[in-house]
Motif scaffolding. Sequence first.
Motif, mmCIF file in Angstrom:
data_model
loop_
_atom_site.group_PDB
_atom_site.id
_atom_site.type_symbol
_atom_site.label_atom_id
_atom_site.label_comp_id
_atom_site.label_asym_id
_atom_site.label_seq_id
_atom_site.Cartn_x
_atom_site.Cartn_y
_atom_site.Cartn_z
ATOM 1 N N PRO A 984 0.831 -1.218 0.000
ATOM 2 C CA PRO A 984 0.000 0.000 0.000
ATOM 3 C C PRO A 984 0.860 1.260 0.000
ATOM 4 N N HIS A 1023 -5.096 2.804 -6.593
ATOM 5 C CA HIS A 1023 -5.757 3.101 -5.312
ATOM 6 C C HIS A 1023 -6.910 2.139 -5.070
ATOM 7 N N GLN A 1026 -5.837 -1.225 -3.836
ATOM 8 C CA GLN A 1026 -5.260 -1.281 -2.498
ATOM 9 C C GLN A 1026 -6.253 -0.905 -1.409
ATOM 10 N N THR A 1027 -7.400 -0.383 -1.781
ATOM 11 C CA THR A 1027 -8.404 0.029 -0.799
ATOM 12 C C THR A 1027 -9.749 -0.558 -1.184
ATOM 13 N N CYS A 1028 -10.703 -0.379 -0.331
ATOM 14 C CA CYS A 1028 -12.078 -0.814 -0.611
ATOM 15 C C CYS A 1028 -12.798 0.290 -1.370
ATOM 16 N N SER A 1029 -12.265 0.658 -2.476
ATOM 17 C CA SER A 1029 -12.781 1.785 -3.236
ATOM 18 C C SER A 1029 -14.005 1.381 -4.039
ATOM 19 N N ASN A 1070 -9.754 9.992 1.052
ATOM 20 C CA ASN A 1070 -10.109 10.237 2.441
ATOM 21 C C ASN A 1070 -9.632 11.632 2.831
#
Length: 1669
Positions: A984, A1023, A1026-1029, A1070
């Motif tokens: 990340p 992104h 790597q995230t819960c986007s 964020n």
Amino acid sequence: MAEAAVDSNEDVSEETEDQDFLEQVDVETFQQVTNLLNIMESESAKTDAAWVGPDMRKALASVIITEKANSKPSVVMNALIRCLQVPETSTQRKVNIYNILQEIIQQEGELEEQCVQRLVGIASKEMREAPEVEGYVRAEVASDTLVALSRNHFSLVMYELQHHLKPLNLSDEFVIVTLAKLANGNVFEFMPYMGITLATIFTMLRLANEAKMRQVICGAMETFCETVQFYLKHLEDSVYPVMTEEQFALKLFPMYRYFVTVWLRNDNAEVKLGVIKSLKPMLNLLLPSDDLREQVYDYIPLLLAEYQGSLEALFITQVLRQILEVAVITSTPVPQMQLHTLFTELHMQVCTKAPAQQQYSSQNLTEIVHCFIALARSYPKELMKFFLSQMETSKEATRVGTLSLIRAVVSADEPKMSLRTIHLAIRVVKNTLSDTRSKVRMAILRIIGQLALSGYQDRIKGWGLKYVSVQLTLSTYKLTNRRESFYQRDLEEKMVHKVTMDTVRIITSSVSGMTNEFWVRLLCYIMETDYTEALTPICISLTNLAERQLHKDVGTNSASHSRHVDLPAPQKLLARLLVLMSSPYKGEGRGIAMLNLLRTLSQSIAPSMADMWELEIPLLVQYLEEHTEFTWNQKTWEDKLIQFLRNSLKKTRGSGWSLRLSKELNNQIESFDSPSLEKAFLYRALGFTLAMGLEADRVEVLLLELLYKTDYSNDFDREGIILCFGLCARGQVKTVLNVLQDFEERIQESEQTWQIGAWRKDHPWRRETVKSALMVMYSCVATYCHPQVLLSHMDSPITSKIIHHYSSSCQDVSLKLAFMKSIVQVASAVKSIEYVDDVQFAQKGTVTSILTAIIKAEPIDSLVSPVRAMAMEALVHLSKLKPFYSGEENSELMDTGIHSVISLQPPGEDNESIKILYTNAMSALERLMEGLMQRQLDPKGLQEMVHLLEKWILSEKEWEREKAMNLHLRLMKIYVQSVGVCIPLKLGQFGTLVGLIAPCTCDPHRRTRVASTDVLSCLLDLHASQTCSLWGASKQKELLKSKEDLKDLDEEQVMCASSRIAKAVCPEFNCDEVVSLVQKLCENIGAMGLQHDRASVTWISIFLQTRVRDLEDKVAEILGAILAHLPVVDHLEVRRLLIEGILLLAHYHQETVLTSLLRQPLPMESHLTEVWLAVAENVPFARTMLHGLMGRLQSRFSPQAKVTSKADIWRLAAVDPLMTLCTIHLLVEKVDQDDKLPDLLPDLVYTLLLQLSISHGPEAASPVLKTWRLVHAGALPEEINPQRVTVKAMQQLLQRFNSEPLQQGLEEQGVWALLENRATFLEGVGLLARLCLQHLEGHLPRLSELVLRGLDTDVLSCRVSSTAVCVEFMSDPVLYQEKLLKQAVSALERGVDQEDEALRVLSLRALGNMALGAPKKVKQYRKLLLETFLGSLQEPASTSVVAEGLAALIKVLAELREGDVGHSFDTISEQCRAFFDNESELLRLKAFVLFGKLATVVRISKKHLFKVELKKAWVPLMLHCQDPSPCAARACSETMFQCLHFWGCKGLERPLGQSTPSPDEMMGFQMTMCSILTQKKPTVLYSFLLDTVSYLKSNSSRVRMAACNLAGILMNRMATSSLRKLDFPALRNAFQELQLDSDPGVRHAALETLKVLDNCSQHGLLASPESTS
């Protein structure tokens, strides 16, 4: 006379008929038709004036008339005929009527005869008598009407026309025109009249002198002749025959003769054209007659003579062709005496250029050719004799024209020309074979080809084939040795060559029994010619000849046939064809032709290969047929040819075939130019052929020969031999290395001098050139040799030799390029054998340092060679080899590459070479970065890479930004696709990366915008992984759509697209990422151009708008970033957008933003001013901010509130009041002046007033001073102080009312100056409050509330100011009306008890003003008021408090009655008297006024008591009428006179308002008063005298003087009994002391009083008052 009589009779009959006709016409129908015709005529006028096109109303009117005629045809026609007879009818109206009549005639058919007769007469008359100008249209339509009638009423119409067609009388032209139309439309009906018509017209010919009439007659004759022809063809359809063809011809011939002999000689071109056109149909009738035909021949010279005139030649030639072809058909040739004229005139038309006015010259030539063909059939010998005579001239045009005619004669179709004619034609041609002019040669070649095509092949053998061979050789030689200055000749020679090749093709495809000589010539032509454009047709021709030879049923085969001719060696022929086939589409597709030739000659070239060729060649042909010169692939084709060669050589393995082929290939090297595709393929084929050689020593000889004869200064040849050596190394590695070493030894290499011109004196070799070639040869050997062999030769000798040659050279550009090319090839070769073992490239470090030095040595501002691209390419290959580079080495190499390439300016569009270098350099940099990044695929490596590119992404030069962005994109794609996405990104890194790229979405360069969008897409994908986007397909689609919009050229469209991207990606961030994004965007503002800055602030705005509610904890950081960079932003629009972002934050987080802004260093900073100006533009928001600012000020004089939220923390944070005041002043000044700020005005004014009161206090020092001293050396500007800023703000506020009286009052009374001055502040407050009461009626309730709130504040200065305002408010009913009086009284009562003197004074004054503002409430609060006021009188130390208490009592007593005062009356009067003699003028004044007020209050109950007080106060009152203070004296006088009625001396009272009495008047008044008292109350005088004596020691001289005078008066008026009580010595001493007084008046008054005293004491008794008086 007879005719005149007939005409007169006709006129009379017509008048009679007209009268009868008028009676027959239906009136109603006539009127309807007239109306409809009016509509048509009016619409026609509109159409002509306005627009062209179908008119619906006009058409509808016509249809209505026509439809009406269906039911009543005669009635309607009579009405229309009547309309024609109306006088002065317009032309358009008549045209409309005739058109309608024609429609009715067509649809009705048979009509009433009487109606038809009438219409025929009218139309005939109209046609004949129409005027010239407009009559043509009317005559034309009348004529058409007659023709329409003739279909069903032919005899009536014909009778009318014949009636006007009279012999020897020139008829009207339209009569003849109409007759022609009748003949054309009614052939069989007209035939009975044809003879008389033609005869009558013939009588008119001599009378027709005008051109127009002659044209009409010619046109009519053309029609009549065509009609007769039609009649004769359909004679069987005729009801009864009229005349035979012969009879018609006899009638026509006189007219033909007259036309040709007379009218054709006319000067008018149109008449001539009419005559010529009429001759053709006439000749169709005349020429079939044998007798007339010969007569027609007699007039041919007249026709030929017209060629010299202006008439179009085509029409003359057509007539001549018609005559000549009929002569051939009928075998009646034209007379021989006319031949020469015919030949000459027609030949001249062919050989001379047609005049410019001749439009049909090409068609005319075609007709002339047919004429000559006809003549050749009739007179072949004579014609060829004429042609021969023409060929004897030297004119090229004459010869070419003649040869063209001969070719036409030869090519004549059936029946073909006789052999005698052909023989004569060939004799003519042979006489011109020596002519070397291009056009003549082409004409001869075409004749030879035409002879072969027409079946006369035997006629060209010998002379024809020889001529073709000579022309083929001659044209090829001229084309291969052409000069640039002879472009026109070269073009002509190309045409000759093309015609020659066409002729060869025709001959070889049609002539059988070809001679061996022609075969040899063509075959040698292939082997020797340098003009390759001719190879295709020659090969085709050779193939055709060979196939015929092979299929001939003879006793010898092709091989034996070859032995009888001089054929080339098989290897030589194969080598030649193979090399030429490397460019198969040159020369009209020579590849297929040569492959077919090879296949045909396979047995003759190499019998062992024949079977394989039968299979392979068709496949090669198929490939070429499936492609074109635009779709084929050169490399693919060469690979196929090489494979074909290798397969062929395998069939001859074990023999010397391959070595002989190698020699032939080697021999052909010098036959081709450098560069060329053929020579490149030749080097390649030679390499493959040598690699398959079995005899190493003979291969070495050939290789050495190649090395020696190669021109190394020629790049193409150098590359060719390098490739040849590399390919040879596939099968001869050791041989190649030995040859190279032997070559180096033979040329005796040395480091000082190295020239090898001994071998090639014409090409002296440069040392560096040979070194570069040797380096690349070694690397090429490494590339092509077997991997196992490479392991043993990699380090030595290959790599060692390469480094040695480079290090020992001058290292110019060519050496550098050769070195890097060699390293690339060696590295690629090493990489390909990694699978064999763990191969370590031992020389990697050395080579890397050399390459890095080469890159750094390149200029960063120009690109003149591919050195840097090649160097980076070499580094890319080295990065893949072991041992790998370290991280530091990676970064250093990246930075070196970026600095070397990014700064290069893109080349111009017209510089293709630099563009290629530039593109290659960029590609090499991308590959280098990609290769080096593979070792650092983690967030740290990504950040390092972006850090290296950031400088260039933010560059001011658009090309640097574009290249950096494209490089960034490429590397991001690699990163996203790698395993590095599992690690990340660091906190805030994503926002920083996006913040760097976002402004580039609005870059002025379109490609940079698109690339930046792609980078954003990669970052978002990274992104999301790597995230819960929630980043998904819909948003990706939106991003793609925006990317397309970014390609728009309009800046606003681009900005909109960028905004949509920002909105799409915003949810992915964020709060921490938003902060880092905003910080990065702010950092980049100003780094590039305006578009980038606009994009940055647009993104900031969108992110703040979307996420502002979530950023509560981050507002300070974001605002700090914006404010930190706002001062350096130059462009107004960018500043405005940043400020809008601040305002947006302020909308949602007002307290945080407000505190941050107020905590900025100085109020004068321009960027802060802009922020507040932006606030001022939004009036509602400005109000909100003013509320907040006002709250910050109010917090200073309000109780400290408790903290309940984060907003409270920011709201209660300490801020500098000066910053707040400056901001309020700015907002108030800049907010829309039309907005009165009604909801803010009271609060703001009062808050500012309280702040101003504080600023006058000791705590007024501002923290801004400390900051100012840190920033500036000087003092704070004078205009920046709390008092002045506050006053200015208040001024701006009150100006918003547009109240002229208010502003005038403020200026006249100097309120602002009073407020600004600390000493006069309270006075200014009072004046301001008073003016507000007068002019701010609507805001008084709110102000009242604020005033009362201020009375309870803990800050003394604010409380004092509030009390000062309350003084004025208490004098106004507002507090009473707002029911705030009780609260105000209570607060003021508390104020009276405070220690501060000013507060007590103002509180008393305010309480006293209740009598003014709420007089009715005084009685209710009388007790509180009286006690408060009386209590204030007990303050001996404070004069102002006592004075204010007295003044308040005065005001209150005015509203009270005697009973309301109660027991306080005594106290008031007693306290009042106590101040009569006070040293303070003010207290004396107030006491006198108060005592007078008491006198007005006294009624019956208090009258006695007041009299007692009055008696005690009377002497002070009389004495103080001479008080030193004028005001006090005046008040005392008024009070004294008010009290006279209590003494019963009403006669002495004076009206109020009179001036103070003078001393003399006062003495008179005192004497009178004493006299009255002597009578009424004599005992009172004694007490008065005692009281008066006490004033002799008064501090005031005037009082002392008045006391002396009064004492004298009293003693004169006293009774004797009272005088006896006096202490005369004491009195005398007292008066004598006054003799020493400093005031003369006092001394005089004392002297006079002493006299009175002495008088009274001497007599011992007192005189009566009467005597004294």
